[in-house]
Structure formats: structure tokens, C-alpha cells
Design a protein around this motif. Sequence first.
Motif, PDB file in Angstrom:
ATOM      1  N   ARG A  41       0.819  -1.216   0.000  1.00 37.07           N
ATOM      2  CA  ARG A  41       0.000   0.000   0.000  1.00 37.07           C
ATOM      3  C   ARG A  41       0.853   1.266   0.000  1.00 37.07           C
ATOM      4  O   ARG A  41       0.344   2.364  -0.204  1.00 37.07           O
ATOM      5  CB  ARG A  41      -0.929   0.022   1.221  1.00 37.07           C
ATOM      6  CG  ARG A  41      -2.027  -1.019   1.202  1.00 37.07           C
ATOM      7  CD  ARG A  41      -3.142  -0.628   2.177  1.00 37.07           C
ATOM      8  NE  ARG A  41      -2.640  -0.335   3.503  1.00 37.07           N
ATOM      9  CZ  ARG A  41      -2.551  -1.225   4.483  1.00 37.07           C
ATOM     10  NH1 ARG A  41      -2.921  -2.491   4.271  1.00 37.07           N
ATOM     11  NH2 ARG A  41      -2.107  -0.873   5.670  1.00 37.07           N
ATOM     12  N   GLY A  42       2.152   1.116   0.293  1.00 39.45           N
ATOM     13  CA  GLY A  42       3.030   2.273   0.296  1.00 39.45           C
ATOM     14  C   GLY A  42       3.184   2.944   1.641  1.00 39.45           C
ATOM     15  O   GLY A  42       3.819   3.998   1.744  1.00 39.45           O
ATOM     16  N   THR A  43       2.630   2.346   2.704  1.00 38.24           N
ATOM     17  CA  THR A  43       2.753   2.958   4.027  1.00 38.24           C
ATOM     18  C   THR A  43       3.962   2.410   4.789  1.00 38.24           C
ATOM     19  O   THR A  43       4.214   2.803   5.920  1.00 38.24           O
ATOM     20  CB  THR A  43       1.478   2.710   4.859  1.00 38.24           C
ATOM     21  OG1 THR A  43       1.247   1.301   4.974  1.00 38.24           O
ATOM     22  CG2 THR A  43       0.275   3.363   4.187  1.00 38.24           C
ATOM     23  N   ARG A  44       4.690   1.491   4.170  1.00 38.24           N
ATOM     24  CA  ARG A  44       5.885   0.906   4.777  1.00 38.24           C
ATOM     25  C   ARG A  44       6.850   0.537   3.649  1.00 38.24           C
ATOM     26  O   ARG A  44       6.430   0.082   2.599  1.00 38.24           O
ATOM     27  CB  ARG A  44       5.515  -0.343   5.581  1.00 38.24           C
ATOM     28  CG  ARG A  44       6.693  -1.102   6.163  1.00 38.24           C
ATOM     29  CD  ARG A  44       6.257  -2.431   6.770  1.00 38.24           C
ATOM     30  NE  ARG A  44       7.396  -3.175   7.300  1.00 38.24           N
ATOM     31  CZ  ARG A  44       8.154  -3.982   6.563  1.00 38.24           C
ATOM     32  NH1 ARG A  44       7.908  -4.137   5.270  1.00 38.24           N
ATOM     33  NH2 ARG A  44       9.171  -4.629   7.119  1.00 38.24           N
ATOM     34  N   ARG A  45       8.145   0.706   3.892  1.00 38.80           N
ATOM     35  CA  ARG A  45       9.146   0.352   2.887  1.00 38.80           C
ATOM     36  C   ARG A  45       9.535  -1.117   3.030  1.00 38.80           C
ATOM     37  O   ARG A  45       9.670  -1.623   4.154  1.00 38.80           O
ATOM     38  CB  ARG A  45      10.401   1.202   3.047  1.00 38.80           C
ATOM     39  CG  ARG A  45      10.191   2.677   2.784  1.00 38.80           C
ATOM     40  CD  ARG A  45      11.489   3.408   2.975  1.00 38.80           C
ATOM     41  NE  ARG A  45      11.318   4.850   2.811  1.00 38.80           N
ATOM     42  CZ  ARG A  45      12.157   5.628   2.142  1.00 38.80           C
ATOM     43  NH1 ARG A  45      13.229   5.105   1.582  1.00 38.80           N
ATOM     44  NH2 ARG A  45      11.941   6.920   2.036  1.00 38.80           N
ATOM     45  N   PHE A  46       9.750  -1.783   1.905  1.00 41.66           N
ATOM     46  CA  PHE A  46      10.344  -3.111   1.942  1.00 41.66           C
ATOM     47  C   PHE A  46      11.799  -2.983   2.385  1.00 41.66           C
ATOM     48  O   PHE A  46      12.499  -2.049   1.972  1.00 41.66           O
ATOM     49  CB  PHE A  46      10.327  -3.760   0.553  1.00 41.66           C
ATOM     50  CG  PHE A  46       8.980  -4.261   0.110  1.00 41.66           C
ATOM     51  CD1 PHE A  46       8.461  -5.445   0.610  1.00 41.66           C
ATOM     52  CD2 PHE A  46       8.232  -3.547  -0.816  1.00 41.66           C
ATOM     53  CE1 PHE A  46       7.223  -5.906   0.199  1.00 41.66           C
ATOM     54  CE2 PHE A  46       6.998  -3.997  -1.238  1.00 41.66           C
ATOM     55  CZ  PHE A  46       6.486  -5.189  -0.725  1.00 41.66           C
ATOM     56  N   THR A  47      12.250  -3.911   3.207  1.00 47.97           N
ATOM     57  CA  THR A  47      13.667  -3.937   3.553  1.00 47.97           C
ATOM     58  C   THR A  47      14.425  -4.659   2.439  1.00 47.97           C
ATOM     59  O   THR A  47      13.839  -5.388   1.626  1.00 47.97           O
ATOM     60  CB  THR A  47      13.915  -4.665   4.882  1.00 47.97           C
ATOM     61  OG1 THR A  47      13.614  -6.061   4.720  1.00 47.97           O
ATOM     62  CG2 THR A  47      13.045  -4.089   5.999  1.00 47.97           C
ATOM     63  N   VAL A  48      15.740  -4.475   2.411  1.00 41.60           N
ATOM     64  CA  VAL A  48      16.565  -5.141   1.404  1.00 41.60           C
ATOM     65  C   VAL A  48      16.434  -6.661   1.542  1.00 41.60           C
ATOM     66  O   VAL A  48      16.338  -7.379   0.544  1.00 41.60           O
ATOM     67  CB  VAL A  48      18.038  -4.706   1.563  1.00 41.60           C
ATOM     68  CG1 VAL A  48      18.933  -5.539   0.657  1.00 41.60           C
ATOM     69  CG2 VAL A  48      18.192  -3.220   1.242  1.00 41.60           C
ATOM     70  N   ALA A  49      16.427  -7.154   2.777  1.00 40.22           N
ATOM     71  CA  ALA A  49      16.321  -8.593   2.999  1.00 40.22           C
ATOM     72  C   ALA A  49      14.979  -9.132   2.513  1.00 40.22           C
ATOM     73  O   ALA A  49      14.904 -10.232   1.954  1.00 40.22           O
ATOM     74  CB  ALA A  49      16.514  -8.916   4.483  1.00 40.22           C
ATOM     75  N   GLU A  50      13.910  -8.379   2.737  1.00 34.79           N
ATOM     76  CA  GLU A  50      12.587  -8.812   2.266  1.00 34.79           C
ATOM     77  C   GLU A  50      12.552  -8.882   0.746  1.00 34.79           C
ATOM     78  O   GLU A  50      12.010  -9.836   0.171  1.00 34.79           O
ATOM     79  CB  GLU A  50      11.512  -7.852   2.779  1.00 34.79           C
ATOM     80  CG  GLU A  50      11.234  -7.991   4.264  1.00 34.79           C
ATOM     81  CD  GLU A  50      10.442  -6.829   4.844  1.00 34.79           C
ATOM     82  OE1 GLU A  50      10.115  -6.887   6.036  1.00 34.79           O
ATOM     83  OE2 GLU A  50      10.171  -5.852   4.096  1.00 34.79           O
ATOM     84  N   LEU A  51      13.155  -7.896   0.075  1.00 31.59           N
ATOM     85  CA  LEU A  51      13.188  -7.906  -1.384  1.00 31.59           C
ATOM     86  C   LEU A  51      14.036  -9.077  -1.886  1.00 31.59           C
ATOM     87  O   LEU A  51      13.729  -9.676  -2.924  1.00 31.59           O
ATOM     88  CB  LEU A  51      13.740  -6.582  -1.905  1.00 31.59           C
ATOM     89  CG  LEU A  51      12.814  -5.378  -1.729  1.00 31.59           C
ATOM     90  CD1 LEU A  51      13.526  -4.093  -2.135  1.00 31.59           C
ATOM     91  CD2 LEU A  51      11.535  -5.546  -2.539  1.00 31.59           C
ATOM     92  N   ALA A  52      15.085  -9.418  -1.147  1.00 31.45           N
ATOM     93  CA  ALA A  52      15.902 -10.574  -1.533  1.00 31.45           C
ATOM     94  C   ALA A  52      15.078 -11.854  -1.457  1.00 31.45           C
ATOM     95  O   ALA A  52      15.161 -12.716  -2.345  1.00 31.45           O
ATOM     96  CB  ALA A  52      17.128 -10.674  -0.616  1.00 31.45           C
ATOM     97  N   ARG A  53      14.274 -11.987  -0.418  1.00 32.80           N
ATOM     98  CA  ARG A  53      13.447 -13.186  -0.273  1.00 32.80           C
ATOM     99  C   ARG A  53      12.337 -13.220  -1.329  1.00 32.80           C
ATOM    100  O   ARG A  53      11.975 -14.274  -1.838  1.00 32.80           O
ATOM    101  CB  ARG A  53      12.861 -13.260   1.138  1.00 32.80           C
ATOM    102  CG  ARG A  53      13.920 -13.308   2.232  1.00 32.80           C
ATOM    103  CD  ARG A  53      13.406 -13.903   3.531  1.00 32.80           C
ATOM    104  NE  ARG A  53      12.354 -13.136   4.147  1.00 32.80           N
ATOM    105  CZ  ARG A  53      12.547 -12.136   5.016  1.00 32.80           C
ATOM    106  NH1 ARG A  53      13.782 -11.746   5.315  1.00 32.80           N
ATOM    107  NH2 ARG A  53      11.527 -11.509   5.583  1.00 32.80           N
ATOM    108  N   ILE A  54      11.786 -12.042  -1.651  1.00 33.52           N
ATOM    109  CA  ILE A  54      10.755 -11.964  -2.691  1.00 33.52           C
ATOM    110  C   ILE A  54      11.349 -12.378  -4.030  1.00 33.52           C
ATOM    111  O   ILE A  54      10.741 -13.129  -4.797  1.00 33.52           O
ATOM    112  CB  ILE A  54      10.171 -10.536  -2.764  1.00 33.52           C
ATOM    113  CG1 ILE A  54       9.322 -10.255  -1.516  1.00 33.52           C
ATOM    114  CG2 ILE A  54       9.320 -10.348  -4.030  1.00 33.52           C
ATOM    115  CD1 ILE A  54       8.946  -8.794  -1.337  1.00 33.52           C
ATOM    116  N   ALA A  55      12.552 -11.878  -4.320  1.00 37.38           N
ATOM    117  CA  ALA A  55      13.211 -12.237  -5.570  1.00 37.38           C
ATOM    118  C   ALA A  55      13.471 -13.737  -5.640  1.00 37.38           C
ATOM    119  O   ALA A  55      13.272 -14.371  -6.676  1.00 37.38           O
ATOM    120  CB  ALA A  55      14.534 -11.463  -5.697  1.00 37.38           C
TER     121      ALA A  55
END
Length: 299
Positions: A41-55
Motif C-alpha cells: 500500500r506504500g505505508t511501509r518500505r520493503f527492507t533489502v532482505a525482504e526484497l531478496a526473499r521476494i526475488a
Amino acid sequence: MQQHEEVAQRVREVIGAARCSQREFARRIVMDPSKLSRSLRGTRRFTVAELARIADAGSVDAGWLLGSGADGHPAAAAEHTTPSATPAVPAAPRGAGPEGGRPLQIVRETVRLIARHGFHAVRVSDIADACGTSTAAIHYHFPGRAELLEAAVRWCMDEDTARRSARIAEADSAADELRQLIELQTPTTPRRREQWTVWLDLWAEAARSTAIGRLHVEYYRQWRTTVADVLARGIAQGVFRDVDPEFSALRLTAMIDGLAAQVLASPTGEGPGAPDGGGTSADDMHTALLAYVDTELSA
């Protein structure tokens, strides 16, 4: 702000290509569903680690998620869908990885090592050795020990919830549902003993950590609600007495916790001090819980 919106949109594309619900995707990446929702929703930033897990979970390039690199490669998850149904998500170059992806492998090995040695005795290098990877790879997905413990606890919670749902779905009545839940909570198998051992570490850590304490509260709210709902159905079916479902669920879950702690603290195996030395066995626990249901709850 625009960049964060673009990142969120790319994550939505990954979730769409995965063909699963947002909550299921959160489970796959070992992330709090509410955090994923707020980030989308844009009210919180993804962390680098979260983006790594998403990838990792979506088999895409992490650079593409951030808006750079890896352009023009078709998504592995989109190969069997029509172009109009699934966005073209760039795939990350990779070989054959562990089942469920690297983050889930890390979490599973963390749970196994915590059960064997205790959380504070487990080093990141131990987890890396168990996964056949480097400590840098562990930190890439989970920056610190606190994140690892939280992910391990959340994975255990999700696994436990999924098993309970499957067992309840197979039951013929509320009484059978309750018996199935009791059986699932009795540490009669190595897997259940492992999970209970992790819960013991969770209780100790929850007393010191606000983040783990919140997870503890969330899990027990869900667990007691499940038991209370089963009791309410049983009352309506006439198989249980007209008790207060919430209070009875509190009593029963407290009994389960106390008995399970006794079982895990009792010696196992053969020789002096083993099961016949006065400890509480898993069978003792199961018998005591069913006796409580028969005397206090059954109509």
C-alpha cells in the motif's frame, strides 16, 4: 516516493505470477502478512532482505525489483500463462536451488538447529554450514540473529496453523476435531518434539524481546480462537456441555503447554532415568488431556 510505488507494483507482479494469495506469498517468504500488505500500500518500505526473499521466491532478479538491470528475460513463473494474464517478470539467473528456495531452507535449518542446541548456541556459521552456503548468503536474506529467530518462529506458526486446518477439515464432528487438535499438540514424533523445543526457546525470548513477544501474542490468540470455535461448534452440536468456550479454551491450551513442557523435560531413550524414572511421557500427556475433555467438556 515514486520509486517505492514502482517497487510495490513489481512485487504485485511477482505475486500475480506466483498464482497464490497475498497471504500465502507472505508465508513463502516468511514475512508478516500485515507488513507485506502495508508495504504494497506504500505505508511501509520493503527492507533489502525482504526484497531478496521476494526475488528468491519469485525466481526474479533483485535488481529488477529495485528498477535496475535484468531487462528482457521472461519469468520462470510466467512460462505457462498467457501474456495478458501474467506480467513479464524478469527471471534471475540461477541453478537448481534448494526446495522452496534459499530463504525457506535457511529457516528450516535454523529451526532444526534451535531445537537441537537452543537459539543462543546457534551461530550463523552453523546455519550456513547446514545449508551448504556462506554466512554472507544468510545475512543477505536475514541481516541478523533477531530476524532469523522471528522468521523461524513465524515459519513454525504457519506450519502449525496449516496442519491444524487440514486435521479439522477431516473431522466428522466437533468432538473429533478437538481430539485431532490434541493429538497434533502431543509431541509423539521427532518433528513435534522439535517444534515444541523451539516453542520453549520462544517463551524465554518473548519475555525479553518485544518483537518476539508480539509474535507470541499473535500465535496464542489464533490458537485459543481455534479451540474456542471448536468448543462452540460442539456445544451447538450437543457433544459438549454448555461451557464458556473462551475460558475453557484458555484452560485447555494452558494444560497442553504445561504437559508438553513436562514431556520435553523428561528423559527419553533407554537406561537409568529413562521413561520409567518418573517423567511424563507423551502418552501420559495424551491420556490426561482426553480425560480432561471427557470429565469437564463432554456432554
